[in-house]
Enzyme design. Structure first.
Site, PDB file in Angstrom:
ATOM      1  N   LYS A 139       0.852  -1.189   0.000  1.00 32.76           N
ATOM      2  CA  LYS A 139       0.000   0.000   0.000  1.00 32.76           C
ATOM      3  C   LYS A 139       0.882   1.231   0.000  1.00 32.76           C
ATOM      4  O   LYS A 139       2.005   1.133   0.482  1.00 32.76           O
ATOM      5  CB  LYS A 139      -0.955   0.027   1.186  1.00 32.76           C
ATOM      6  N   TYR A 223      -4.290   4.097   6.444  1.00 30.07           N
ATOM      7  CA  TYR A 223      -4.657   3.012   7.376  1.00 30.07           C
ATOM      8  C   TYR A 223      -6.044   3.235   7.993  1.00 30.07           C
ATOM      9  O   TYR A 223      -6.909   2.355   7.859  1.00 30.07           O
ATOM     10  CB  TYR A 223      -3.593   2.864   8.475  1.00 30.07           C
TER      11      TYR A 223
HETATM   12  P1  NAD Z   1      12.419   1.681   2.038  1.00 23.35           P
HETATM   13  O1  NAD Z   1      12.987   3.008   1.706  1.00 23.35           O
HETATM   14  O2  NAD Z   1      12.891   1.042   3.303  1.00 23.35           O
HETATM   15  O3  NAD Z   1      12.698   0.659   0.848  1.00 23.35           O
HETATM   16  C1  NAD Z   1      12.484   1.016  -0.502  1.00 23.35           C
HETATM   17  C2  NAD Z   1      13.328   0.132  -1.395  1.00 23.35           C
HETATM   18  O4  NAD Z   1      13.169   0.582  -2.733  1.00 23.35           O
HETATM   19  C3  NAD Z   1      14.837   0.192  -1.081  1.00 23.35           C
HETATM   20  O5  NAD Z   1      15.389  -1.082  -1.174  1.00 23.35           O
HETATM   21  C4  NAD Z   1      15.390   1.086  -2.181  1.00 23.35           C
HETATM   22  O6  NAD Z   1      16.721   0.773  -2.513  1.00 23.35           O
HETATM   23  C5  NAD Z   1      14.455   0.753  -3.342  1.00 23.35           C
HETATM   24  N1  NAD Z   1      14.383   1.802  -4.352  1.00 23.35           N
HETATM   25  C6  NAD Z   1      14.433   1.607  -5.678  1.00 23.35           C
HETATM   26  N2  NAD Z   1      14.376   2.764  -6.344  1.00 23.35           N
HETATM   27  C7  NAD Z   1      14.308   3.726  -5.414  1.00 23.35           C
HETATM   28  C8  NAD Z   1      14.249   5.146  -5.491  1.00 23.35           C
HETATM   29  N3  NAD Z   1      14.214   5.786  -6.659  1.00 23.35           N
HETATM   30  N4  NAD Z   1      14.204   5.834  -4.322  1.00 23.35           N
HETATM   31  C9  NAD Z   1      14.181   5.211  -3.138  1.00 23.35           C
HETATM   32  N5  NAD Z   1      14.247   3.855  -3.002  1.00 23.35           N
HETATM   33  C10 NAD Z   1      14.318   3.129  -4.134  1.00 23.35           C
HETATM   34  O7  NAD Z   1      10.844   1.841   2.044  1.00 23.35           O
HETATM   35  P2  NAD Z   1       9.791   0.923   2.782  1.00 23.35           P
HETATM   36  O8  NAD Z   1       9.487   1.495   4.118  1.00 23.35           O
HETATM   37  O9  NAD Z   1      10.211  -0.491   2.718  1.00 23.35           O
HETATM   38  O10 NAD Z   1       8.483   1.173   1.883  1.00 23.35           O
HETATM   39  C11 NAD Z   1       8.296   0.543   0.628  1.00 23.35           C
HETATM   40  C12 NAD Z   1       6.809   0.408   0.325  1.00 23.35           C
HETATM   41  O11 NAD Z   1       6.211  -0.393   1.313  1.00 23.35           O
HETATM   42  C13 NAD Z   1       6.041   1.729   0.331  1.00 23.35           C
HETATM   43  O12 NAD Z   1       5.083   1.729  -0.677  1.00 23.35           O
HETATM   44  C14 NAD Z   1       5.376   1.767   1.685  1.00 23.35           C
HETATM   45  O13 NAD Z   1       4.162   2.488   1.692  1.00 23.35           O
HETATM   46  C15 NAD Z   1       5.129   0.304   1.920  1.00 23.35           C
HETATM   47  N6  NAD Z   1       5.139  -0.026   3.354  1.00 23.35           N
HETATM   48  C16 NAD Z   1       4.157  -0.797   3.822  1.00 23.35           C
HETATM   49  C17 NAD Z   1       4.126  -1.103   5.171  1.00 23.35           C
HETATM   50  C18 NAD Z   1       3.056  -1.997   5.718  1.00 23.35           C
HETATM   51  O14 NAD Z   1       3.024  -2.168   6.919  1.00 23.35           O
HETATM   52  N7  NAD Z   1       2.220  -2.589   4.902  1.00 23.35           N
HETATM   53  C19 NAD Z   1       5.099  -0.607   6.036  1.00 23.35           C
HETATM   54  C20 NAD Z   1       6.122   0.163   5.503  1.00 23.35           C
HETATM   55  C21 NAD Z   1       6.135   0.441   4.153  1.00 23.35           C
END
Ligand code: NAD
Length: 371
Positions: A139, A223
């Site tokens: 999401k 959420y």
């Molecule tokens: P994060 O920054 O920790 O990870 C993002 C990943 O994408 C990294 O590995 C990064 O290297 C990669 N990436 C590739 N291209 C990129 C760019 N141009 N800029 C930045 N990163 C890039 O983020 P996250 O917290 O893991 O979030 C990722 C997704 O998951 C989001 O859509 C977020 O809303 C969702 N999320 C969901 C939950 C949940 O509980 N369901 C919790 C956190 C995040």
């Protein structure tokens, strides 16, 4: 509604117990048994190896029906190798973003898990569908309803399934709350109040309009929005909203710091919600009925979801005991079951699209349209 069975394997997921409410059950979702013992686990390719993907991979390592079999990363030789060694994934199944489409030929990959910044969800969902892989996308589904529709269409055309990562739909404490509401024990639903708040540091991709698509509403406000829509089982029609950015330190040049909004549903149910990237506050949802009420707080955390309130004149108090990454195990297994049994996910692409339509309406009501 997700099915439940009374379970024995509590060492893996020690679930919730009702304390003062009528029935003292332990609940265990039944996806794992649904996949059938003879079938091999559903293989996932994790795309984007950041925070949430690392939790998802840990979840799959705790599952008999879901397994990470490939990795897609911008850092194949470092992060890719690290996670491949950790989870026994062959080096030949590490892909760069550029080489991602070759995943079509990898027979060990049934589905992808999209854990990328919001604005990349659409592209990788469409490419995965074109490579004939099912898609479990985090999401918010995308950064606009137009993208959401494109993703649904691509998956439909390719005859692959699309599920959006709404953890609340799979958490046993939340399911218990919904069962209490559906039983009619709190009477007709009247109103909701909810919120989710946190801080984002300077430089975070979530503060970039291009990558996040919006601010706290896209990431945190979604959420309570989704939980309310899911419980109300209707779509909000009238919105008021106001956003504010008090922090002038440079974090919020592209997206809002805080958003407060109200929604009215066609039945007359009203809701007021808040979210922020620049304040501490609870993660909560109040669900008020004519005869009783439920409070979920913390509501949207990875574990420790706490349900309390008053139902039929009796206090309810239930604390979820599953531990991170148990919600992700449930999601991974639910989607695995859908893939193997050709059934539809509890939180399909259409659910993500409805949230995006509401998000667009909220931004519009706040005078900051995104679409
Ligand atoms: P994060 O920054 O920790 O990870 C993002 C990943 O994408 C990294 O590995 C990064 O290297 C990669 N990436 C590739 N291209 C990129 C760019 N141009 N800029 C930045 N990163 C890039 O983020 P996250 O917290 O893991 O979030 C990722 C997704 O998951 C989001 O859509 C977020 O809303 C969702 N999320 C969901 C939950 C949940 O509980 N369901 C919790 C956190 C995040």
């Amino acid at each position: 509604m997700v099915e439940f069975r009374q379970g024995m394997d509590m060492e893996r997921r020690d679930f919730t117990k009702l304390t003062t409410f009528a029935v003292a059950w332990t609940w265990l979702p039944s996806y794992a048994q649904n996949i059938g013992n003879s079938q091999k686990p559903v293989g996932y390719a994790a795309i984007g190896l950041g925070t949430i993907s690392s939790i998802f991979m840990r979840a799959c390592a705790n599952s008999q029906t879901a397994k990470v079999t490939a990795l897609v990363t911008g850092h194949p030789d470092t992060k890719g190798v690290k996670y491949a060694e950790m989870y026994g994934i062959p080096k030949s199944s590490i892909y760069s973003y550029e080489a991602f489409d070759r995943i079509r030929d990898n027979k060990d990959v049934d589905a992808v898990y999209v854990g990328l910044p919001n604005s990349m969800h659409c592209e990788y969902t469409v490419r995965a569908a074109q490579a004939a892989k099912h898609v479990f996308c985090e999401k918010p589904m995308a950064i606009s309803s137009a993208e959401g529709r494109k993703m649904i269409d691509a998956c439909r055309q390719a005859k692959v399934k699309l599920m959006i990562g709404y953890r609340v739909h799979y958490d046993p404490t939340w399911i218990q709350a919904i069962e209490i509401i559906r039983s009619g024990k709190i009477g007709q639903l009247e109103s909701f109040q909810g919120g989710f708040f946190g801080q984002q540091p300077v430089g975070a991709w979530r503060l970039s309009k291009q990558l996040g698509g919006g601010g706290a509403l896209m990431d945190l406000g979604i959420y309570p929005l989704n939980a309310i829509r899911h419980i109300a089982r209707e779509e909000p029609a009238d919105f008021t909203a106001t956003l504010s950015t008090r922090d002038q330190g440079g974090r919020f040049t592209e997206v809002e710091q805080s958003m407060e909004w109200t929604m009215k549903f066609p039945s007359g149910i009203i809701a007021s919600c808040g979210c922020s990237y620049g304040q501490r506050g609870p993660s909560f949802l109040n669900i008020n009925g004519e005869k009783g009420y439920l409070v979920v707080e913390p509501a949207f955390n990875y574990d420790g979801v706490h349900l309390h309130g008053e139902v039929g004149g009796q206090p309810v108090d239930q604390l979820g005991t599953g531990k991170l990454p148990f919600q992700f195990v449930l999601e991974a297994e639910q989607f695995a079951s859908c893939v193997r049994n050709n059934t539809e996910p509890e939180s399909p692409g259409e659910e993500g699209l409805k949230d995006l339509l509401a998000i667009e309406a909220i931004y519009k009501a706040a005078g900051a349209p995104i679409a």
